[in-house]
Design a protein around this motif. Structure first.
Motif, PDB file in Angstrom:
ATOM      1  N   GLY A 194      56.255  23.436  40.200  1.00 18.92           N
ATOM      2  CA  GLY A 194      56.848  22.181  39.757  1.00 18.92           C
ATOM      3  C   GLY A 194      56.223  21.584  38.520  1.00 18.92           C
ATOM      4  O   GLY A 194      56.635  20.514  38.056  1.00 18.92           O
ATOM      5  N   GLY A 195      55.223  22.231  37.950  1.00 17.80           N
ATOM      6  CA  GLY A 195      54.576  21.730  36.750  1.00 17.80           C
ATOM      7  C   GLY A 195      53.548  22.726  36.260  1.00 17.80           C
ATOM      8  O   GLY A 195      53.159  23.650  36.977  1.00 17.80           O
ATOM      9  N   ALA A 196      53.107  22.545  35.030  1.00 16.19           N
ATOM     10  CA  ALA A 196      52.153  23.464  34.417  1.00 16.19           C
ATOM     11  C   ALA A 196      50.725  23.136  34.835  1.00 16.19           C
ATOM     12  O   ALA A 196      50.403  21.990  35.157  1.00 16.19           O
ATOM     13  N   ASP A 197      49.865  24.150  34.849  1.00 18.08           N
ATOM     14  CA  ASP A 197      48.440  23.897  35.022  1.00 18.08           C
ATOM     15  C   ASP A 197      47.960  23.014  33.871  1.00 18.08           C
ATOM     16  O   ASP A 197      48.270  23.293  32.706  1.00 18.08           O
ATOM     17  N   PRO A 198      47.203  21.970  34.151  1.00 17.70           N
ATOM     18  CA  PRO A 198      46.699  21.141  33.055  1.00 17.70           C
ATOM     19  C   PRO A 198      45.597  21.857  32.292  1.00 17.70           C
ATOM     20  O   PRO A 198      44.919  22.741  32.820  1.00 17.70           O
ATOM     21  N   GLY A 199      45.419  21.479  31.056  1.00 14.69           N
ATOM     22  CA  GLY A 199      44.278  21.987  30.297  1.00 14.69           C
ATOM     23  C   GLY A 199      43.034  21.182  30.627  1.00 14.69           C
ATOM     24  O   GLY A 199      43.060  20.238  31.422  1.00 14.69           O
ATOM     25  N   ASN A 200      41.930  21.551  30.028  1.00 10.73           N
ATOM     26  CA  ASN A 200      40.681  20.848  30.306  1.00 10.73           C
ATOM     27  C   ASN A 200      40.381  19.774  29.263  1.00 10.73           C
ATOM     28  O   ASN A 200      39.225  19.417  29.041  1.00 10.73           O
ATOM     29  N   VAL A 201      41.435  19.261  28.616  1.00 13.23           N
ATOM     30  CA  VAL A 201      41.327  18.089  27.757  1.00 13.23           C
ATOM     31  C   VAL A 201      42.117  16.963  28.407  1.00 13.23           C
ATOM     32  O   VAL A 201      43.310  17.108  28.671  1.00 13.23           O
ATOM     33  N   VAL A 202      41.452  15.865  28.695  1.00 10.89           N
ATOM     34  CA  VAL A 202      42.078  14.714  29.343  1.00 10.89           C
ATOM     35  C   VAL A 202      42.081  13.559  28.350  1.00 10.89           C
ATOM     36  O   VAL A 202      41.023  13.100  27.921  1.00 10.89           O
TER      37      VAL A 202
END
Length: 294
Positions: A194-202
């Motif tokens: 249901g969504g992409a893995d987030p990156g490690n930049v917040v």
């Protein structure tokens, strides 16, 4: 049982006034799911000046107590920033105390899981010499055991790819599954989540005493706490902030159905933090996740 009773009393109080060094040993051994905190940065705040040369020595006793209190699937996540030395042999250079701390924690037995970048789109310009303004800070994820709790589904981001591209990727039969380190993801299945893995930049705007009455000069934005609490602790789990400041970690953790307590040494911040906790105050913008390579 005695420690459970102590924990019950601390949870009822929410923000406990005193030195974390005194209260951390009162936590049930192996009972904490997440320590999420932004400790005083070296030599940065008038209310807590710690010379960068002594920072590792100062922090390690806290880390040792946190390690004893962390569950086998639990984590310690630290938001910290290096700085330009203002005296000594490194004057005018970036001091390496943050990197020294990371290595010392790893040597202590904490498992270094990941480094995140907190990107601050509204960072304030300053007089930093021959360098650009500081617009990011580090967030380091450490864990006690080999398989820490981590829920990617809690922080997934909407896909940017259209339906046709997602369908094409669903036919990919060569997705990476495992690595030599023992981790890995099958990208052929990520599109079913249901969504992409987030990156490690917040990306989270910096808080400038946004909550009325917060006299704290380093208030953490709620969006930053929200991201890590949601992905690195289970609902109903115990979240602890040893350097609670204006109470952001405790407020956000309880909002997302976690048990939470914070310790704060400086009395002038405790009252405001308790007021925030009672009000469940939420006025900071949420974090925005940036997916890498999407």
């Amino acid at each position: 049982m005695a420690r459970r009773g102590q924990l019950h009393r601390m949870l009822a109080e929410g923000i406990v006034h005193g030195d974390a060094a005194d209260f951390l040993p009162l936590l049930p051994g192996g009972g904490v799911d997440l320590f999420f905190t932004s400790p005083p940065y070296a030599d940065a705040r008038a209310y807590s000046r710690i010379h960068p040369d002594r920072y590792v020595e100062w922090f390690l006793p806290f880390a040792e107590k946190m390690l004893a209190a962390t569950s086998e699937t639990g984590s310690m996540i630290i938001n910290i920033k290096n700085r330009v030395a203002n005296r000594g042999t490194l004057k005018g250079q970036r001091h390496p105390y943050v990197y020294q701390l990371v290595l010392a924690l790893q040597q202590m037995g904490w498992r270094w899981i990941e480094t995140y970048i907190w990107s601050k789109p509204n960072a304030v310009p300053g007089k930093f010499g021959p360098r650009t303004k500081d617009s990011f800070e580090y967030v380091y994820h450490f864990a006690r055991g080999e398989r820490p709790y981590f829920d990617l589904d809690a922080v997934r981001i909407p896909y940017k790819a259209d339906a046709a591209e997602i369908a094409r990727r669903n036919n990919d039969a060569n997705g990476r599954r495992n690595t030599a380190s023992g981790f890995g993801r099958d990208r052929t299945k990520t599109y079913l989540r249901g969504g992409a893995d987030p990156g490690n930049v917040v990306s989270v705007p910096q808080t400038y005493n946004q909550y009325r009455g917060v006299a704290h000069t380093a208030a953490m934005p709620e969006g930053l706490a929200e991201f890590f609490i949601r992905c690195a602790s289970p609902k109903g789990g115990l979240v602890v902030d040893p350097f609670a400041g204006s109470g952001t970690t405790v407020v956000v953790a309880r909002r997302y159905d976690r048990q939470s307590v914070g310790f704060e040494l400086h009395e002038r911040f405790v009252g405001v933090a308790r007021e925030r906790l009672a009000a469940g105050q939420a006025d900071d913008p949420a974090g925005v996740l940036r997916a890498v390579g999407q």
